[in-house]
Write a protein that holds these residues in place. Structure first.
Motif, PDB file in Angstrom:
ATOM      1  N   LEU B   5      -0.081 -18.421 -18.366  1.00 14.78           N
ATOM      2  CA  LEU B   5       0.717 -19.617 -18.669  1.00 14.78           C
ATOM      3  C   LEU B   5       0.229 -20.821 -17.858  1.00 14.78           C
ATOM      4  CD1 LEU B   5       4.344 -18.151 -18.983  1.00 14.78           C
ATOM      5  CD2 LEU B   5       2.607 -18.489 -20.751  1.00 14.78           C
ATOM      6  N   LEU B   6      -0.107 -20.580 -16.589  1.00 17.14           N
ATOM      7  CA  LEU B   6      -0.646 -21.689 -15.776  1.00 17.14           C
ATOM      8  C   LEU B   6      -1.909 -22.249 -16.427  1.00 17.14           C
ATOM      9  CD1 LEU B   6      -0.306 -20.517 -12.031  1.00 17.14           C
ATOM     10  CD2 LEU B   6       1.195 -22.041 -13.340  1.00 17.14           C
ATOM     11  N   LEU B  19       3.830 -22.415 -25.877  1.00 18.05           N
ATOM     12  CA  LEU B  19       2.958 -21.511 -25.117  1.00 18.05           C
ATOM     13  C   LEU B  19       2.786 -20.183 -25.858  1.00 18.05           C
ATOM     14  CD1 LEU B  19       4.311 -22.225 -21.536  1.00 18.05           C
ATOM     15  CD2 LEU B  19       2.082 -22.888 -22.463  1.00 18.05           C
ATOM     16  N   LYS B  20       3.877 -19.718 -26.417  1.00 11.59           N
ATOM     17  CA  LYS B  20       3.810 -18.479 -27.210  1.00 11.59           C
ATOM     18  C   LYS B  20       2.818 -18.664 -28.372  1.00 11.59           C
ATOM     19  CE  LYS B  20       6.761 -15.790 -30.381  1.00 11.59           C
ATOM     20  NZ  LYS B  20       6.360 -14.396 -30.188  1.00 11.59           N
ATOM     21  N   GLN B  21       2.959 -19.798 -29.060  1.00 19.39           N
ATOM     22  CA  GLN B  21       2.057 -20.047 -30.199  1.00 19.39           C
ATOM     23  C   GLN B  21       0.600 -20.159 -29.761  1.00 19.39           C
ATOM     24  OE1 GLN B  21       4.091 -23.539 -31.801  1.00 19.39           O
ATOM     25  NE2 GLN B  21       4.390 -22.421 -33.729  1.00 19.39           N
ATOM     26  N   ALA B  22       0.388 -20.811 -28.614  1.00 13.81           N
ATOM     27  CA  ALA B  22      -0.990 -20.983 -28.133  1.00 13.81           C
ATOM     28  C   ALA B  22      -1.623 -19.626 -27.832  1.00 13.81           C
ATOM     29  CB  ALA B  22      -0.998 -21.866 -26.885  1.00 13.81           C
ATOM     30  N   LEU B  23      -0.840 -18.711 -27.222  1.00 13.71           N
ATOM     31  CA  LEU B  23      -1.367 -17.369 -26.930  1.00 13.71           C
ATOM     32  C   LEU B  23      -1.690 -16.635 -28.227  1.00 13.71           C
ATOM     33  CD1 LEU B  23       0.933 -16.230 -23.983  1.00 13.71           C
ATOM     34  CD2 LEU B  23      -1.557 -16.520 -23.893  1.00 13.71           C
ATOM     35  N   LEU B  43       8.336 -18.610 -16.833  1.00 13.65           N
ATOM     36  CA  LEU B  43       8.342 -20.056 -16.541  1.00 13.65           C
ATOM     37  C   LEU B  43       9.380 -20.374 -15.467  1.00 13.65           C
ATOM     38  CD1 LEU B  43       7.948 -21.548 -20.142  1.00 13.65           C
ATOM     39  CD2 LEU B  43       6.318 -21.801 -18.241  1.00 13.65           C
ATOM     40  N   GLY B  44      10.546 -19.714 -15.546  1.00 17.42           N
ATOM     41  CA  GLY B  44      11.594 -19.918 -14.554  1.00 17.42           C
ATOM     42  C   GLY B  44      11.110 -19.550 -13.157  1.00 17.42           C
ATOM     43  N   ARG B  45      10.398 -18.431 -13.076  1.00 16.39           N
ATOM     44  CA  ARG B  45       9.890 -17.988 -11.762  1.00 16.39           C
ATOM     45  C   ARG B  45       8.807 -18.944 -11.257  1.00 16.39           C
ATOM     46  NH1 ARG B  45       9.531 -11.884 -13.465  1.00 16.39           N
ATOM     47  NH2 ARG B  45      11.740 -11.394 -13.349  1.00 16.39           N
ATOM     48  N   LEU B  46       7.939 -19.379 -12.167  1.00 12.15           N
ATOM     49  CA  LEU B  46       6.871 -20.308 -11.766  1.00 12.15           C
ATOM     50  C   LEU B  46       7.487 -21.604 -11.240  1.00 12.15           C
ATOM     51  CD1 LEU B  46       4.358 -19.825 -14.751  1.00 12.15           C
ATOM     52  CD2 LEU B  46       3.959 -19.168 -12.366  1.00 12.15           C
ATOM     53  N   GLU B  47       8.600 -22.015 -11.866  1.00 12.40           N
ATOM     54  CA  GLU B  47       9.262 -23.248 -11.449  1.00 12.40           C
ATOM     55  C   GLU B  47       9.863 -23.067 -10.055  1.00 12.40           C
ATOM     56  OE1 GLU B  47      12.404 -24.508 -14.078  1.00 12.40           O
ATOM     57  OE2 GLU B  47      12.360 -26.564 -13.315  1.00 12.40           O
TER      58      GLU B  47
END
Lengths: 242, 168
Positions: B5-6, B19-23, B43-47
């Motif tokens: 994701l990063l 992001l889901k679509q890009a993957l 994403l929540g954890r990354l934030e």
């Protein structure tokens, strides 16, 4: 319906040196019309010997071989040669192409020898060369071809007489992945059209096209079963991208 | 999933569904589709770790959506990931443990275990063959992923044969 191949307690013992070496020890195998059988197993397990005996290229020590309902292990060498022309296609790991004939003629010859008319033989040659992406190599000599191309020619040649039985011994041993793709496609197509195939291979991609896998170990069949098709997977079942 | 994701966010800010679509677009049908819930959790954890930041974007007639972008710290973590050598693949060792240990208990025969496993690998391979034939050759990422899986399976089968030679 007659099995295309049937062996009864087939045995091969090599007697070259002082000690007899058993290569095939009592194999009972039946292959039905239209079946694709992959023969697998470690080297020295008797796979090649078995397939060579089925094609009359090696004599059996004892036991029986039946092709299309006819007993063949008792045939003379010349009768075998005739039978091969009519009924058997053979692909070897080393291609055994006729060096002083063009690629196209190498493919056309078996069709002519099996009694096809020149017109039919020509049509067969053209469709096989096209299927294996070899059309523009038809006038080349085998020596001008890469190993992968020669192997594809050998497969085309083996199929030219529309054999009742296609025998193959490591037919993709020399192919890179792109060449393998063409060969896989053709094998899949001819199998779909009802071609009976018995193939020795280490190549899992090729083996996985088969209906059935026969595993040899020490000259004996240790496993004989169907390959199940699941059609559910993604590459993620094998590679987990973390 | 964090670093995937990063990497996508390093290209441009995006919201979770993008992001889901890009993957999915990148890996094609050859790879399992990512779970949207897992993407939001990640994403929540990354934030929380300060690697991405979210801004609320107003939408007419809909709840606000969160668009995520990479922070300087996030870029640093991404760069470390890219620069590091990557560990080799995990060898699937569960079968090997079975093969070595099960016969000791008398509950299984090695030859039978090997034969069953060989057919299982061939069945997986047959799946991959089918998947490859459905994948357009122009889809390079998906094609390479399938070919990679095939090569791993071939190695598994070769190893099985070695086990058969030495153990059975």
């Amino acid at each position: 319906m007659n099995a295309v191949v049937r062996t009864v307690n087939l045995v091969k013992i090599y007697q070259d040196g002082a000690v007899p070496v058993p290569a095939v020890r009592g194999v009972d195998l039946q292959v039905q019309p239209g079946e694709f059988v992959a023969v697998m197993g470690p080297s020295g397990s008797g796979k090649s010997t078995l397939v060579h005996m089925l094609g009359g290229l090696d004599t059996r020590t004892s036991g029986e071989i039946w092709l299309d309902g006819k007993r063949v292990d008792t045939l003379s060498e010349s009768a075998w040669a005739l039978l091969r022309r009519k009924k058997i296609g053979f692909v070897f790991q080393f291609f055994n192409l006729v060096a002083n004939m063009t690629v196209g003629d190498n493919v056309e010859l078996p069709a002519l020898l099996s009694g096809a008319s020149p017109k039919v033989a020509r049509r067969r040659r053209e469709s096989l060369l096209a299927a294996l992406n070899l059309t523009d190599r038809a006038d080349a000599a085998p020596a001008q071809l890469s190993g992968g191309e020669q192997q594809r020619v050998a497969l085309a040649r083996a199929l030219a007489n529309e054999p009742a039985l296609l025998l193959a011994d490591e037919p993709t041993g020399n192919l890179d992945s792109r060449n393998t793709r063409d060969v896989l496609r053709l094998l899949g197509d001819v199998h779909k059209d009802g071609q009976t195939i018995v193939m020795v291979t280490h190549d899992a991609r090729v083996a996985s096209l088969a209906d059935r896998v026969v595993s040899l170990f020490d000259g004996e069949i240790v496993d004989d079963g169907r390959i199940t098709r699941r059609r559910t997977g993604t590459a993620g079942e094998v590679i987990d991208l973390r | 999933m964090r670093l995937h994701l990063l990497a996508l966010l390093a290209k441009e800010p995006a919201h979770g569904y993008e992001l889901k679509q890009a993957l999915e677009q990148t890996f094609g049908s050859a790879y399992p589709s990512p779970n949207i819930g897992q993407i939001y959790v990640t994403l929540g954890r990354l934030e929380k770790d300060g690697l991405v930041r979210a801004v609320d974007v107003e939408q007419s007639n809909r709840p606000n959506k969160k668009v995520y972008y990479l922070t300087a710290k996030g870029r640093e973590v991404l760069e470390i990931w890219v620069d590091e050598p990557t560990e080799g693949p995990r060898v699937r060792d569960e079968f090997f443990m079975k093969l070595v240990l099960a016969p000791l208990t008398g509950i299984a025969d090695r030859m039978a275990l090997i034969s069953r496993q060989r057919r299982h690998y061939l069945s997986l391979m047959s799946d991959l063959n089918e998947l490859l034939s459905r994948t357009p050759p122009a889809d390079r990422v998906a094609t390479l992923l399938i070919e990679g899986a095939m090569l791993h399976l071939q190695a598994d089968l070769d190893w099985l044969e070695r086990c058969q030679e030495d153990l059975a």
